[in-house]
Motif scaffolding. Structure first.
Motif, PDB file in Angstrom:
ATOM      1  N   LEU A 288       0.696  -1.265  -0.034  1.00  0.00           N
ATOM      2  CA  LEU A 288       0.024  -0.066  -0.156  1.00  0.00           C
ATOM      3  C   LEU A 288       0.662   1.223   0.003  1.00  0.00           C
ATOM      4  N   LYS A 289       2.033   0.872   0.357  1.00  0.00           N
ATOM      5  CA  LYS A 289       2.961   2.339   0.222  1.00  0.00           C
ATOM      6  C   LYS A 289       3.258   2.915  -1.188  1.00  0.00           C
ATOM      7  N   THR A 290       2.650   3.974  -1.705  1.00  0.00           N
ATOM      8  CA  THR A 290       2.740   4.144  -3.114  1.00  0.00           C
ATOM      9  C   THR A 290       2.620   5.598  -3.357  1.00  0.00           C
ATOM     10  N   THR A 291       3.082   6.165  -4.257  1.00  0.00           N
ATOM     11  CA  THR A 291       2.939   7.824  -4.563  1.00  0.00           C
ATOM     12  C   THR A 291       1.587   7.887  -5.517  1.00  0.00           C
ATOM     13  N   HIS A 292       1.239   6.801  -6.145  1.00  0.00           N
ATOM     14  CA  HIS A 292       0.046   6.956  -6.990  1.00  0.00           C
ATOM     15  C   HIS A 292      -1.495   6.879  -6.138  1.00  0.00           C
ATOM     16  N   THR A 293      -2.486   7.631  -7.022  1.00  0.00           N
ATOM     17  CA  THR A 293      -3.486   7.668  -6.220  1.00  0.00           C
ATOM     18  C   THR A 293      -4.695   6.906  -7.026  1.00  0.00           C
ATOM     19  N   TYR A 294      -5.727   6.762  -6.702  1.00  0.00           N
ATOM     20  CA  TYR A 294      -6.913   6.113  -7.100  1.00  0.00           C
ATOM     21  C   TYR A 294      -7.708   7.194  -8.198  1.00  0.00           C
ATOM     22  N   GLU A 295      -7.621   7.021  -9.701  1.00  0.00           N
ATOM     23  CA  GLU A 295      -8.088   8.004 -10.416  1.00  0.00           C
ATOM     24  C   GLU A 295      -8.235   7.160 -11.913  1.00  0.00           C
ATOM     25  N   PRO A 296      -9.090   7.888 -12.592  1.00  0.00           N
ATOM     26  CA  PRO A 296      -9.430   6.966 -13.966  1.00  0.00           C
ATOM     27  C   PRO A 296      -8.145   6.436 -14.482  1.00  0.00           C
ATOM     28  N   GLY A 297      -8.249   5.126 -14.658  1.00  0.00           N
ATOM     29  CA  GLY A 297      -7.049   4.203 -15.378  1.00  0.00           C
ATOM     30  C   GLY A 297      -6.217   3.726 -14.310  1.00  0.00           C
ATOM     31  N   THR A 298      -6.231   4.042 -13.224  1.00  0.00           N
ATOM     32  CA  THR A 298      -5.675   3.354 -11.966  1.00  0.00           C
ATOM     33  C   THR A 298      -5.952   1.953 -12.031  1.00  0.00           C
ATOM     34  N   VAL A 299      -5.007   1.049 -11.867  1.00  0.00           N
ATOM     35  CA  VAL A 299      -5.351  -0.464 -11.768  1.00  0.00           C
ATOM     36  C   VAL A 299      -5.000  -1.016 -10.441  1.00  0.00           C
ATOM     37  N   ALA A 300      -5.811  -1.568  -9.674  1.00  0.00           N
ATOM     38  CA  ALA A 300      -5.582  -2.027  -8.319  1.00  0.00           C
ATOM     39  C   ALA A 300      -6.174  -3.224  -8.008  1.00  0.00           C
ATOM     40  N   MET A 301      -5.640  -3.926  -7.123  1.00  0.00           N
ATOM     41  CA  MET A 301      -6.183  -5.401  -6.519  1.00  0.00           C
ATOM     42  C   MET A 301      -7.585  -5.038  -5.884  1.00  0.00           C
ATOM     43  N   ALA A 302      -8.497  -5.846  -6.085  1.00  0.00           N
ATOM     44  CA  ALA A 302      -9.485  -6.022  -5.206  1.00  0.00           C
ATOM     45  C   ALA A 302      -9.412  -7.087  -4.105  1.00  0.00           C
TER      46      ALA A 302
ATOM     47  N   PRO B 289      -6.791   4.322   1.459  1.00  0.00           N
ATOM     48  CA  PRO B 289      -6.507   3.446   0.348  1.00  0.00           C
ATOM     49  C   PRO B 289      -6.011   1.847   1.002  1.00  0.00           C
ATOM     50  N   ASP B 290      -7.018   1.110   0.658  1.00  0.00           N
ATOM     51  CA  ASP B 290      -6.896  -0.238   1.232  1.00  0.00           C
ATOM     52  C   ASP B 290      -6.476  -1.303   0.016  1.00  0.00           C
ATOM     53  N   TYR B 291      -6.476  -0.826  -1.275  1.00  0.00           N
ATOM     54  CA  TYR B 291      -6.286  -1.559  -2.347  1.00  0.00           C
ATOM     55  C   TYR B 291      -4.985  -1.399  -3.073  1.00  0.00           C
ATOM     56  N   THR B 292      -4.102  -2.106  -3.362  1.00  0.00           N
ATOM     57  CA  THR B 292      -2.754  -2.123  -3.727  1.00  0.00           C
ATOM     58  C   THR B 292      -2.816  -1.643  -5.176  1.00  0.00           C
ATOM     59  N   ILE B 293      -2.317  -0.557  -5.470  1.00  0.00           N
ATOM     60  CA  ILE B 293      -2.246   0.054  -6.749  1.00  0.00           C
ATOM     61  C   ILE B 293      -0.966  -0.559  -7.579  1.00  0.00           C
ATOM     62  N   PHE B 294      -1.124  -1.207  -8.691  1.00  0.00           N
ATOM     63  CA  PHE B 294      -0.071  -1.826  -9.340  1.00  0.00           C
ATOM     64  C   PHE B 294       0.189  -1.351 -10.629  1.00  0.00           C
ATOM     65  N   GLY B 295      -0.694  -0.418 -11.202  1.00  0.00           N
ATOM     66  CA  GLY B 295      -0.500  -0.072 -12.631  1.00  0.00           C
ATOM     67  C   GLY B 295      -1.539   0.873 -13.193  1.00  0.00           C
ATOM     68  N   LYS B 296      -1.434   1.442 -14.329  1.00  0.00           N
ATOM     69  CA  LYS B 296      -2.366   2.522 -15.085  1.00  0.00           C
ATOM     70  C   LYS B 296      -2.313   2.121 -16.314  1.00  0.00           C
ATOM     71  N   VAL B 297      -3.711   2.317 -16.891  1.00  0.00           N
ATOM     72  CA  VAL B 297      -3.954   2.182 -18.183  1.00  0.00           C
ATOM     73  C   VAL B 297      -3.425   3.534 -18.995  1.00  0.00           C
ATOM     74  N   THR B 298      -2.596   3.127 -20.283  1.00  0.00           N
ATOM     75  CA  THR B 298      -2.110   4.225 -20.949  1.00  0.00           C
ATOM     76  C   THR B 298      -3.337   4.999 -21.302  1.00  0.00           C
ATOM     77  N   ALA B 299      -3.239   6.408 -21.861  1.00  0.00           N
ATOM     78  CA  ALA B 299      -3.981   7.238 -22.450  1.00  0.00           C
ATOM     79  C   ALA B 299      -4.904   6.530 -23.486  1.00  0.00           C
ATOM     80  N   ASP B 300      -3.997   5.935 -24.340  1.00  0.00           N
ATOM     81  CA  ASP B 300      -4.659   5.694 -25.647  1.00  0.00           C
ATOM     82  C   ASP B 300      -5.637   4.315 -25.413  1.00  0.00           C
ATOM     83  N   GLY B 301      -5.834   3.685 -24.152  1.00  0.00           N
ATOM     84  CA  GLY B 301      -6.470   2.643 -23.806  1.00  0.00           C
ATOM     85  C   GLY B 301      -7.911   3.042 -23.296  1.00  0.00           C
TER      86      GLY B 301
END
Length: 231
Positions: free
Chosen positions: A139-153, A179-191
C-alpha cells in the motif's frame, strides 16, 4: 470479492460485502491457502474444466530493474497497462505470473459501475473466485485512485489473489480517503476509450449477489488474452 460503489457509504458496503464473501468461501471449504511464497504449484482439482489453482503464491519471476507492460485484449477493444514494478513488485509479479499462465483468458468483467470502476479477474465470474492462494498488500505508493488506475480487489487486509479493478470514473477518488487496495499499474491514455466502452455496458442488480447496487453486466464482457511485454 467486491469493490465499493462511491464515497464513504460505498466503502462501508464494500467492507460488508467482502466480509460476507469471505464467510461464504470459508463455509464452502474453498478458502484460499494462507501461505505465500515458494514455488507456485497447482492444487488438486476434480474437474478437468476447472480454472487453474495453486497452493502457494508464485516465486519472483520478474526483474524489478526492468519495466513491464500488459497488453489486454477484450471483447470491447484493447488497452495497455503500465505496471508499477518498483512500488508493487509482489503484486506485479503475481499479475505477470497469472497472465503468462493464461489464467485471465476468457474471464469476465463481473462488476461494472460506470462512474467508479470495472472489476475482473475472477474465473467464476461471481466475485468469489481466485487462484487458490492470497498474498500481502503493498500500500505504500505515490500513486492515487483516478481514472485508469489499476488496483487489486480484496476481502480485507492481505487477501489479494487474482481479482483487480480499473478506475473508470471520478468516483474512484473516494478510495483515496483510506487506500486499502494495492495500486499496481495504470492504463495508458490511448486505452481509456476501451475502458469507457466497458464501463458503458448496461447493468442490473444481481438478486443472488451481495452487492446492493446495480453492477451486474447485462451482457458478457470478457478479457480475451493478456500478453506481457518486458523492457
Amino acid at each position: 470479492m467486491k469493490l465499493a460503489t462511491t464515497s464513504m457509504k460505498s466503502k462501508m458496503l464494500l467492507t460488508a460485502s467482502l466480509l460476507t464473501l469471505t464467510l461464504i468461501v470459508s463455509a464452502c471449504g474453498n478458502k484460499p491457502a494462507e501461505s505465500t511464497g515458494g514455488t507456485a504449484t497447482p492444487a488438486a482439482s476434480t474437474a478437468a474444466s476447472a480454472p487453474k489453482q495453486w497452493s502457494k503464491a508464485p516465486d519472483m519471476i520478474i526483474d524489478t530493474n526492468k519495466t513491464y507492460q500488459a497488453e489486454v485484449t477484450t471483447s470491447k477493444g484493447t488497452f495497455t497497462i503500465d505496471l508499477y514494478t518498483k512500488e508493487a513488485p509482489k503484486t506485479v509479479n503475481n499479475f505477470v505470473f497469472l497472465s503468462k499462465e493464461g489464467f485471465y483468458n476468457n474471464v469476465t468483467f463481473h462488476r461494472i459501475i460506470k462512474t467508479f470502476m470495472i472489476q475482473t479477474g475472477d474465473p467464476q465470474g461471481t466475485g468469489r473466485g481466485g487462484p487458490g492462494y492470497k498474498f500481502a498488500d503493498e500500500l505504500k505508493t505515490t500513486h492515487t485512485y483516478e481514472p485508469g488506475t489499476v488496483a487489486m480487489a480484496n476481502s480485507g487486509a492481505n487477501t489479494n489473489g487474482s481479482q483487480f479493478f480499473i478506475c473508470s470514473g471520478t468516483d474512484c477518488a473516494s478510495l483515496n480517503k483510506k487506500p486499502d487496495y494495492t495500486i499496481f499499474g495504470k492504463v495508458t491514455a490511448d486505452g481509456m476509450a476501451t475502458i469507457a466502452k466497458i464501463a458503458e455496458t448496461p447493468v442490473e442488480r444481481d438478486p443472488n449477489g451481495v452487492d446492493a447496487s446495480a453492477s451486474k453486466p447485462k451482457e458478457k464482457v470478457t478479457i480475451n488474452t493478456i500478453s506481457i511485454k518486458e523492457k
